[in-house]
Motif scaffolding. Structure first.
Motif, PDB file in Angstrom:
ATOM      1  N   GLY A  98      -5.966  -1.384 -10.351  1.00 30.18           N
ATOM      2  CA  GLY A  98      -4.670  -0.828  -9.967  1.00 30.18           C
ATOM      3  C   GLY A  98      -4.403  -0.878  -8.482  1.00 30.18           C
ATOM      4  N   GLY A  99      -5.380  -1.246  -7.685  1.00 25.81           N
ATOM      5  CA  GLY A  99      -5.230  -1.303  -6.230  1.00 25.81           C
ATOM      6  C   GLY A  99      -6.371  -0.600  -5.541  1.00 25.81           C
ATOM      7  N   GLY A 100      -6.418   0.713  -5.681  1.00 25.62           N
ATOM      8  CA  GLY A 100      -7.519   1.477  -5.100  1.00 25.62           C
ATOM      9  C   GLY A 100      -7.183   2.117  -3.778  1.00 25.62           C
ATOM     10  N   ILE A 101      -6.279   3.100  -3.795  1.00 27.22           N
ATOM     11  CA  ILE A 101      -5.930   3.870  -2.598  1.00 27.22           C
ATOM     12  C   ILE A 101      -6.987   4.951  -2.394  1.00 27.22           C
ATOM     13  CG2 ILE A 101      -4.192   5.369  -1.538  1.00 27.22           C
ATOM     14  CD1 ILE A 101      -2.100   3.996  -3.326  1.00 27.22           C
ATOM     15  N   GLY A 102      -7.384   5.188  -1.153  1.00 30.61           N
ATOM     16  CA  GLY A 102      -8.412   6.182  -0.914  1.00 30.61           C
ATOM     17  C   GLY A 102      -8.424   6.706   0.498  1.00 30.61           C
ATOM     18  N   VAL A 103      -9.480   7.417   0.837  1.00 30.36           N
ATOM     19  CA  VAL A 103      -9.551   8.123   2.110  1.00 30.36           C
ATOM     20  C   VAL A 103      -9.850   7.213   3.294  1.00 30.36           C
ATOM     21  CG1 VAL A 103     -10.186  10.314   1.059  1.00 30.36           C
ATOM     22  CG2 VAL A 103     -11.978   8.705   1.730  1.00 30.36           C
ATOM     23  N   ASP A 124      -5.081 -17.487 -10.438  1.00 32.18           N
ATOM     24  CA  ASP A 124      -3.949 -16.680 -10.897  1.00 32.18           C
ATOM     25  C   ASP A 124      -4.429 -15.356 -11.481  1.00 32.18           C
ATOM     26  OD1 ASP A 124      -5.138 -18.007 -13.034  1.00 32.18           O
ATOM     27  OD2 ASP A 124      -3.262 -18.483 -14.055  1.00 32.18           O
ATOM     28  N   LEU A 125      -5.533 -15.401 -12.226  1.00 37.83           N
ATOM     29  CA  LEU A 125      -6.117 -14.162 -12.758  1.00 37.83           C
ATOM     30  C   LEU A 125      -6.695 -13.318 -11.633  1.00 37.83           C
ATOM     31  CD1 LEU A 125      -6.963 -12.405 -15.137  1.00 37.83           C
ATOM     32  CD2 LEU A 125      -8.988 -13.859 -15.418  1.00 37.83           C
ATOM     33  N   TYR A 126      -7.335 -13.964 -10.681  1.00 40.86           N
ATOM     34  CA  TYR A 126      -7.874 -13.256  -9.520  1.00 40.86           C
ATOM     35  C   TYR A 126      -6.761 -12.519  -8.785  1.00 40.86           C
ATOM     36  CZ  TYR A 126     -10.186 -12.732  -4.917  1.00 40.86           C
ATOM     37  OH  TYR A 126     -10.700 -12.256  -3.735  1.00 40.86           O
ATOM     38  N   TRP A 127      -5.625 -13.158  -8.634  1.00 36.96           N
ATOM     39  CA  TRP A 127      -4.456 -12.504  -8.017  1.00 36.96           C
ATOM     40  C   TRP A 127      -4.067 -11.259  -8.819  1.00 36.96           C
ATOM     41  CZ3 TRP A 127       0.410 -11.627 -10.139  1.00 36.96           C
ATOM     42  CH2 TRP A 127       1.404 -11.222  -9.244  1.00 36.96           C
ATOM     43  N   ALA A 128      -4.010 -11.389 -10.144  1.00 36.45           N
ATOM     44  CA  ALA A 128      -3.565 -10.282 -10.986  1.00 36.45           C
ATOM     45  C   ALA A 128      -4.555  -9.123 -11.012  1.00 36.45           C
ATOM     46  CB  ALA A 128      -3.335 -10.782 -12.409  1.00 36.45           C
ATOM     47  N   LEU A 129      -5.843  -9.434 -10.901  1.00 37.50           N
ATOM     48  CA  LEU A 129      -6.850  -8.378 -10.933  1.00 37.50           C
ATOM     49  C   LEU A 129      -6.769  -7.444  -9.736  1.00 37.50           C
ATOM     50  CD1 LEU A 129     -10.016 -10.421 -12.017  1.00 37.50           C
ATOM     51  CD2 LEU A 129      -8.630  -8.916 -13.451  1.00 37.50           C
ATOM     52  N   ARG A 130      -6.113  -7.888  -8.672  1.00 36.16           N
ATOM     53  CA  ARG A 130      -6.032  -7.085  -7.452  1.00 36.16           C
ATOM     54  C   ARG A 130      -4.701  -6.334  -7.401  1.00 36.16           C
ATOM     55  NH1 ARG A 130      -6.880 -11.419  -3.105  1.00 36.16           N
ATOM     56  NH2 ARG A 130      -6.015 -12.723  -4.769  1.00 36.16           N
ATOM     57  N   GLY A 131      -4.594  -5.309  -8.261  1.00 36.87           N
ATOM     58  CA  GLY A 131      -3.430  -4.438  -8.225  1.00 36.87           C
ATOM     59  C   GLY A 131      -2.502  -4.550  -9.398  1.00 36.87           C
ATOM     60  N   ALA A 159      -1.409  -8.691  -6.561  1.00 34.51           N
ATOM     61  CA  ALA A 159      -0.459  -8.056  -7.474  1.00 34.51           C
ATOM     62  C   ALA A 159       0.009  -6.690  -6.975  1.00 34.51           C
ATOM     63  CB  ALA A 159      -1.081  -7.920  -8.857  1.00 34.51           C
ATOM     64  N   PHE A 160      -0.760  -6.039  -6.095  1.00 38.03           N
ATOM     65  CA  PHE A 160      -0.334  -4.753  -5.520  1.00 38.03           C
ATOM     66  C   PHE A 160       0.837  -5.009  -4.594  1.00 38.03           C
ATOM     67  CE2 PHE A 160      -0.321  -1.333  -2.406  1.00 38.03           C
ATOM     68  CZ  PHE A 160      -0.476  -0.211  -3.211  1.00 38.03           C
ATOM     69  N   VAL A 161       2.021  -4.552  -4.980  1.00 42.22           N
ATOM     70  CA  VAL A 161       3.255  -4.955  -4.311  1.00 42.22           C
ATOM     71  C   VAL A 161       3.672  -4.036  -3.168  1.00 42.22           C
ATOM     72  CG1 VAL A 161       4.852  -3.653  -5.790  1.00 42.22           C
ATOM     73  CG2 VAL A 161       5.556  -5.898  -4.850  1.00 42.22           C
ATOM     74  N   HIS A 162       3.083  -2.845  -3.078  1.00 44.30           N
ATOM     75  CA  HIS A 162       3.583  -1.816  -2.153  1.00 44.30           C
ATOM     76  C   HIS A 162       2.927  -1.911  -0.779  1.00 44.30           C
ATOM     77  CE1 HIS A 162       5.494  -0.222  -5.692  1.00 44.30           C
ATOM     78  NE2 HIS A 162       4.333   0.024  -6.264  1.00 44.30           N
ATOM     79  N   ARG A 163       2.734  -3.113  -0.292  1.00 40.96           N
ATOM     80  CA  ARG A 163       2.000  -3.339   0.957  1.00 40.96           C
ATOM     81  C   ARG A 163       2.686  -2.754   2.185  1.00 40.96           C
ATOM     82  NH1 ARG A 163      -3.328  -4.789   0.330  1.00 40.96           N
ATOM     83  NH2 ARG A 163      -3.505  -5.963  -1.608  1.00 40.96           N
ATOM     84  N   LYS A 164       3.987  -2.740   2.204  1.00 36.53           N
ATOM     85  CA  LYS A 164       4.717  -2.316   3.399  1.00 36.53           C
ATOM     86  C   LYS A 164       5.199  -0.873   3.316  1.00 36.53           C
ATOM     87  CE  LYS A 164       4.049  -6.464   4.838  1.00 36.53           C
ATOM     88  NZ  LYS A 164       2.964  -6.735   5.819  1.00 36.53           N
TER      89      LYS A 164
END
Length: 500
Positions: free
Chosen positions: A196-201, A235-242, A416-421
């Protein structure tokens, strides 16, 4: 992709915990919310008996013989406990079977034997799926929790079984003087968090967990074992990241890069309740211009019988020489324009900092949650609107969890994690099992202030705009990847992007 694991709140769900009045343990999801009791076995068995006829076509006896790990069926010892979702607010679940797989071969056997029979097949690691998608009624749960081997290599990479928990990974890399940015809930599965991305401290100095993913082995929806990295199945590698869990297949193991373990200074600030509006607005401006070394969460708690005004707390981490933190906190305090009632900081090793945020309880929790993603800073008027929302509610907390820094150094389409900005994710959280309508109402009320985005690791099965909110401009590309690697929809659930 493996089913997502919700990240710890308050820690905030995400990771940046807060201290209680004074400087004790962090205010984690566990200390805010009560741990629920066990569910009823008989109701679970009844629902399994009523499952669709598709499940009857699966030869469970043959699958049990084929697996190296155990297959739990209704009535078996251990089934009732294994069928409980982590989120106790979701009630009981009655999967047709739970396969406790030992590795890649078992996963392949599960998918090839159960796929095509019209039953839901879901992977489960830590089991923290906010909507409980990893434990489907009438379906097959591929439980990878036994695949927990962790190997830290001399080149600083770490190979991790998909069932490894965050606390296991943190301890393993720290023993070699390394660190991996993750969430802080110790029982969350590393696979679900990463997908899903992995937001953390430590997101701002080091990026998301998925930004450190170098490769993953995946058993796709059609039963093929593939290696996904920058050169193979990119393409799968891209999707696995977020791209979120449960979409294209089951991740069996992952390889991450790590960083040198830093000294982590943890800080906590709070101001009088009447300063909550100023604190929230000032925090958004402050974190927007703060150095990458600082990651922070601003908690806004709803009013209560003892606090008629919403309260708040600002917590976070600083990576670097501890003496360089105080000037940054002084800047924030000046922007709030009020004397803090709490102003604490303390330095830890990387591992001790993660243990601090983890809290103490490891049991199931009862909660309902949703999210939005904050595009930019809030004006005082905007912050007043947020605070007014929390004045009208009870038992809710908003967790503004900072992004930016290294997270923003990649483009929204690079993974794939779109909320970069974005400036921050905003989790809307309550311990009430019946609190979903309130959570969704606050989510909708926040949308004009934050924007329409949401974080896929904070799934809410009642959210109507989920596809565009989770994936934005990456939705069409992600949908193509999902259909390519799971053409028959073996791994399916309501919020799988194939259903968008």
């Amino acid at each position: 992709m493996q089913t997502q694991s919700g990240q710890q709140t308050p820690d905030g769900s995400n990771g940046a915990g807060s201290a209680a009045a004074g400087w004790g343990r962090p205010v984690t999801r566990r200390t805010l919310m009560a741990v629920a009791g066990a569910a009823g076995l008989m109701s679970a068995l009844a629902r399994t008996a009523r499952a669709g006829t598709g499940g009857d076509a699966v030869d469970w006896t043959a699958l049990r013989r084929a697996l190296d790990g155990p297959l739990l069926l209704p009535g078996d010892a251990g089934y009732a406990e294994a069928a409980l979702p982590f989120n106790a607010a979701l009630g009981t679940r009655a999967p047709a079977a739970i396969a406790r797989v030992t590795g890649r071969a078992d996963v392949k056997r599960c998918i090839t034997r159960a796929g095509g029979h019209g039953i839901p097949v879901a992977a489960r690691s830590g089991g923290h799926s906010y909507a409980g998608y990893s434990t489907p009624d009438g379906g097959l749960v591929i439980d990878v929790s036994r695949a927990r081997r962790i190997l830290v290599k001399d080149d600083g990479t770490v190979q991790v079984g998909a069932g490894a928990r965050l606390s296991d990974v943190q301890a393993a890399v720290a023993a070699h003087g390394r660190a991996l940015p993750t969430g802080s809930c110790p029982t969350v599965g590393v696979a679900g968090l990463t997908l899903g991305g992995g937001i953390g401290v430590l997101s701002r100095p080091y990026g998301l967990t998925c930004d450190h993913l170098r490769s993953a082995h995946v058993v796709t929806g059609d039963g093929e074992l593939v290696l996904a990295d920058a050169r193979h199945h990119d393409d799968l590698y891209w999707a696995l990241r977020g791209g979120g869990g449960g979409q294209t297949g089951v991740v069996t193991d992952l390889t991450f890069s790590t960083v040198a373990a830093p000294t982590v200074t943890v800080f906590s600030l709070a101001f009088p309740p009447e300063a909550t509006v100023a604190a929230l607005a000032a925090w958004t401006r402050w974190i927007d211009s703060a150095p990458k070394a600082i990651t922070s969460v601003c908690h806004v708690n709803s009013a209560s019988s003892t606090d008629p005004l919403p309260t708040h707390r600002i917590v976070g981490t600083f990576v670097g020489t501890p003496a360089k933190l105080p000037p940054h906190l002084t800047t924030l305090i000046a922007a709030v324009g009020s004397k803090p009632t709490v102003n604490r900081s303390r330095s830890y090793t990387y591992l001790d900092a993660m243990r601090y945020f983890a809290g103490t309880s490891t049991g199931r929790e009862r909660f309902r949650a949703a999210s939005r993603v904050l595009k930019g800073t809030l004006t005082e008027a905007n912050a007043q609107q947020v605070t007014d929302l929390m004045t009208q509610r009870r038992g809710l907390v908003l967790l503004f969890d900072s992004l930016g820094g290294e997270v923003a150094d990649l483009a929204p389409t690079d993974t794939a994690f779109v909320h970069r900005k974005a400036l921050a994710s905003v989790q809307i959280y309550t311990s009430g099992a019946s609190g979903d309508p309130a959570v969704l109402a606050v989510q909708q009320a926040l949308t004009p202030l934050t924007g329409p985005g949401s974080y896929v690791n904070y799934l809410n099965d009642g959210q109507q705009d989920w596809a565009s909110a989770y994936y934005g401009k990456n939705l069409a590309r992600l949908k193509k990847v999902v259909k390519k690697y799971d053409p028959s929809g073996v791994l399916d659930f309501r919020q799988n992007v194939r259903n968008a």
